[in-house]
Enzyme design. Structure first.
Site, mmCIF file in Angstrom:
data_model
loop_
_atom_site.group_PDB
_atom_site.id
_atom_site.type_symbol
_atom_site.label_atom_id
_atom_site.label_comp_id
_atom_site.label_asym_id
_atom_site.label_seq_id
_atom_site.Cartn_x
_atom_site.Cartn_y
_atom_site.Cartn_z
ATOM 1 C CG MET A 28 5.272 20.509 66.095
ATOM 2 S SD MET A 28 4.633 19.115 64.561
ATOM 3 C CE MET A 28 3.906 20.381 63.209
ATOM 4 N N GLY A 29 7.767 24.535 67.037
ATOM 5 C CA GLY A 29 9.474 25.364 66.687
ATOM 6 C C GLY A 29 8.126 26.351 65.506
ATOM 7 C CB ALA A 30 8.492 27.213 62.623
ATOM 8 C CG HIS A 35 4.157 29.732 68.433
ATOM 9 N ND1 HIS A 35 4.526 29.623 66.950
ATOM 10 C CD2 HIS A 35 3.383 28.024 68.615
ATOM 11 C CE1 HIS A 35 4.258 28.124 66.609
ATOM 12 N NE2 HIS A 35 4.184 27.286 67.474
ATOM 13 C CD GLU A 146 -10.672 29.876 70.654
ATOM 14 O OE1 GLU A 146 -10.760 31.093 70.475
ATOM 15 O OE2 GLU A 146 -11.032 29.714 72.051
ATOM 16 C CG ASP A 148 -3.817 25.017 65.038
ATOM 17 O OD1 ASP A 148 -4.064 23.662 64.044
ATOM 18 O OD2 ASP A 148 -3.179 24.828 65.139
ATOM 19 C CB VAL A 174 -2.111 35.166 67.684
ATOM 20 C CG1 VAL A 174 -1.713 36.275 66.704
ATOM 21 C CG2 VAL A 174 -2.580 35.560 69.049
ATOM 22 N NE ARG A 185 1.182 23.017 58.271
ATOM 23 C CZ ARG A 185 1.366 22.153 57.785
ATOM 24 N NH1 ARG A 185 2.425 22.403 56.998
ATOM 25 N NH2 ARG A 185 1.616 21.501 58.771
#
Length: 251
Positions: A28-30, A35, A146, A148, A174, A185
């Site tokens: 979802m970016g950010a 990532h 992992e 999520d 990470v 977030r």
């Protein structure tokens, strides 16, 4: 130069011309170093790497949460270029949901527990958008963190249940130097709350029981949604101010 493709039709036309294995990282970016770890794994194991950026409204049970989700396109593009991404799929809502979300994917057991118990409809939105993305991108491998873990497990289950031709590759969580799990977030935390947030990881790795961990977090000023031990892992969701943080560790 990274190709940026906005519609499913554009992407599918590009995809037809690709040869070799395609590795896919849906986001979802950010983007952050968590990532980047997914992208590095994808780059190492595939000839073509695709990143998607789409803040998916159907997985937000709280509209205010959706509205304040951080958007960092310029930084995301730099991270994509640094990690040698071949294409970014960057769709708009009408392109992803031409049916206005009349059709959806639901799982009626594990998705009702943990985060699902506190975020009604969340995993319907996640599974639905991931299936759509897989159908557009047609990846050979897709990479999920992992952190999520419940999401990862449900996506693996969906792929198996629908005989989807994609390998789901888990990538270890990470963390910041202080133990806080990397998350988009985290950008929303106040400086004071950012100092406090690593207590989550410290607590879930040292407490003898989930009940003990929940009490310790509450005493430290967190609003605890749950701390639960399931299948050899300890899962937690807790709020600092308006920011909800999740984590899990093996026990």
């Amino acid at each position: 130069m990274v190709q940026v493709l906005r519609t499913p039709a554009e992407f599918k036309a590009w995809r037809k011309n690709q040869t070799g294995n395609v590795g896919f990282v849906p986001t979802m970016g950010a983007l952050h170093s968590g990532h980047e770890e997914l992208l590095k794994n994808a780059r190492r194991e595939n000839q073509v790497v695709v990143l998607s950026i789409f803040v998916n409204p159907t997985q937000f049970n709280d509209p205010k949460d959706f509205e304040k989700y951080p958007l960092t396109w310029d930084q995301d593009l730099k991270i994509a270029e640094t990690n040698k991404v071949d294409a970014i799929f960057y769709p708009r809502y009408p392109d992803m949901y031409p049916d206005e979300y009349r059709y959806k994917v639901s799982e009626n057991s594990y998705s009702q527990l943990l985060d699902g118990a506190h975020r009604p409809g969340h995993f319907d939105g996640v599974l639905s958008v991931v299936m759509k993305l897989f159908n557009v991108v047609a990846p050979d491998k897709a990479y999920f963190g992992e952190k999520d873990f419940q999401q990862l497990t449900l996506i693996k289950g969906m792929v198996d249940a629908f005989f989807m031709d994609v390998e789901i590759v888990p990538v270890a969580t990470v963390r910041e130097n202080d133990g806080l799990a990397k998350s988009s977030r985290n950008l929303l935390l106040t400086p004071e709350d950012r100092q406090k947030a690593p207590i989550i990881y410290k607590t879930i790795t040292t407490a003898k029981t989930s009940e003990e961990a929940a009490k310790a977090l509450t005493a430290a000023g967190f609003a605890v949604d749950y701390v639960t031990d399931v299948h050899g892992r300890r899962f937690v969701a807790a709020r600092l101010g308006a920011v909800r943080l999740i984590d899990n560790v093996q026990i």
